[in-house]
Design a protein around this motif. Structure first.
Motif: not given
Length: 101
Positions: A30-41, A47-57
């Motif tokens: 109940x008293x636990x603080x929320x973790x900072x957000x995880x950010x992906x960009x 249409x066939x190729x995507x690059x992604x960086x995950x958990x930048x924080x």
């Protein structure tokens, strides 16, 4: 022919970002603080190729957590109730290639 979209406002049509609020890396309380957000960009190159960086924080949190009884060899037959967690992956880069048929 280039896989990149033409310069101008179409650039932002291919750019994406997500943020997720996650549970703390320890059992929720109940008293636990929320973790900072995880950010992906990421950027969709075509249409066939995507690059992604995950958990930048580099958030130290659980991607998922469950509470249930489990039993290891040598433990009582009724098991031990506890949190079972899957930690969030550290900072990572991913390239995704998709083929549609």
């Amino acid at each position: 022919m280039s896989v990149f979209p033409p310069p101008g406002r179409d650039f932002y049509r291919w750019l994406f970002a997500t943020a997720a609020l996650l549970t703390p890396p320890v059992a929720p309380a109940a008293d636990a603080a929320a973790a900072p957000p995880s950010v992906d960009v990421g950027y969709k190159l075509s249409d066939h190729l995507k690059v992604q960086l995950s958990n930048l924080t580099n958030t130290k949190a659980n991607a998922a957590a469950w509470f249930y009884a489990s039993r290891l060899p040598g433990e009582p037959a009724e098991g031990t109730e506890d949190y079972q967690a899957h930690p969030l992956e550290p900072i990572s880069a991913v390239a995704k290639l998709t083929y549609v048929f």
